[in-house]
Enzyme design. Structure first.
Site, PDB file in Angstrom:
ATOM      1  N   SER A 119       1.197  -1.182  -0.032  1.00 24.78           N
ATOM      2  CA  SER A 119      -0.052  -0.442  -0.058  1.00 24.78           C
ATOM      3  C   SER A 119       0.741   1.229   0.001  1.00 24.78           C
ATOM      4  CB  SER A 119      -0.898  -0.130   1.292  1.00 24.78           C
ATOM      5  OG  SER A 119       0.287  -0.200   2.034  1.00 24.78           O
ATOM      6  N   LYS A 156       1.117   4.463   7.140  1.00 20.27           N
ATOM      7  CA  LYS A 156       0.082   5.107   6.292  1.00 20.27           C
ATOM      8  C   LYS A 156       0.713   6.098   6.188  1.00 20.27           C
ATOM      9  CE  LYS A 156      -2.488   2.447   4.506  1.00 20.27           C
ATOM     10  NZ  LYS A 156      -2.205   0.751   4.946  1.00 20.27           N
TER      11      LYS A 156
END
Length: 202
Positions: A119, A156
């Site tokens: 990701s 993230k």
């Protein structure tokens, strides 16, 4: 740390093993006898070389005055898969310790986290990489963080506004994770400060 020659590695391994087995370092004479040196002076020369390379400290005035500076139980802990509801640095999550100098990273790294998934690939954080993490909750919007949502740990980019947190991926195939702080448990575990590619050299 500078690389050790094969002979220096032998001396270092002998010191480490002797401490492990007897609780104290060997004398120069014992090193010479075990490794076939002609005299304790030859052992002393190897010890001085190891001290110059920063892996031992010689304590003057003591026949067993050797202290290991490169202890395998020290170094940065590598955190693997994290079980639900348990602290990130719980002993059972630590796969090992690696001799990475924490000061290579700014701010200093406190632990390594094995990355799972792609990701964050667009900023060079790949599946299987080791992410260097500074343990802090003092983070700003736009920084890459290690966060825990309920019982899931993720890496993230942070965007926080009021009671809402968005955790943004760096890969267009992934969607942001939206967290409502009024309904979900959310914790910042640390700030990403660097990456080690795949850990292949460890």
């Amino acid at each position: 740390m500078k690389a050790l020659t094969a002979r220096q590695q032998e001396v270092f391994d002998l010191i480490r093993d002797h401490i492990s087995q007897t609780g104290m370092p060997p004398t120069r004479a014992e090193i010479a006898q075990r490794l076939g040196f002609r005299s304790p002076n030859a052992a002393e020369e190897h010890l001085k070389a190891l001290a110059r390379k920063g892996v031992i400290e010689i304590v003057s005035g003591a026949s067993r005055g050797i202290r290991l500076l490169l202890d395998e139980e020290e170094g940065l802990p590598l955190v693997g898969r994290v079980a639900a509801g348990e602290p990130l640095l719980a002993q059972q999550h630590i796969e090992g310790h690696y001799q990475v100098d924490p000061s290579l990273f700014k701010p200093n790294a406190d632990f390594l986290l094995r990355v799972s998934g792609m990701s964050m690939k667009d900023i060079g954080i790949m599946d299987g990489d080791l992410l260097a993490v500074h343990k802090t909750q003092d983070v700003r919007n736009g920084q890459v963080v290690v966060a825990r949502i309920d019982d899931e740990v993720t890496v993230k980019r942070l965007k926080k506004q009021g009671n809402k947190v968005e955790l943004l991926p760096e890969n267009s195939e992934f969607k942001p994770i939206v967290v409502d702080l009024r309904e979900q448990s959310f914790t910042i575990e640390g700030l990403a400060v660097g990456v080690i590619r795949n850990g292949e050299w460890l």
